[in-house]
Write a protein that holds these residues in place. Sequence first.
Motif: not given
Length: 174
Positions: A63-78
Amino acid sequence: EAGYQGPPVLPDFVFNFIKPILDGYLEKVIANPILMVTSDDDFALMQKIVDSYDADRCAQVAQGLAKSGMWQVPTLIRINTMEFGDDRLYSLDPNLAYVTSKRLAFWRSIAEDFSTDVPAGHREILKRFNALQMMLFNAFNTAGVKMLAGSDVGGQWLVPGFSLHQEFDLLAAA
């Protein structure tokens, strides 16, 4: 007045001897960093992370990440290709036809190292750690964290272009 002369410079013959060794090591580390995580302490730390997972705390962070607007790049295949480095799913991928024979041979050697160097107990920890990473992605997604798809470059079994499609599939599955 001597002053600072810069970093020490290796003689050419020493540098020329060491460089291929370092290049090979770094290429292997980039291809699958799990092969460099060999101590029982490293895997014990992964197990501790899995054992101490707190879904409520994770939701708060998400929720904190969502509120901050910070983007994530999960790279699940990696993550998957690292943590399951010798999985036949990857070694039999028809998209490997688009990889040079030299690169494919290197990836196959990394898979052999993975098979030899990662004992069954460590593999079980990696399976649990992987499941936790998928739960983290799900928590982030549920909280509305903005995400981009990515697959990284240089990793074992990651065929450029195709690995991005594999990432989309994993994101949908998670």
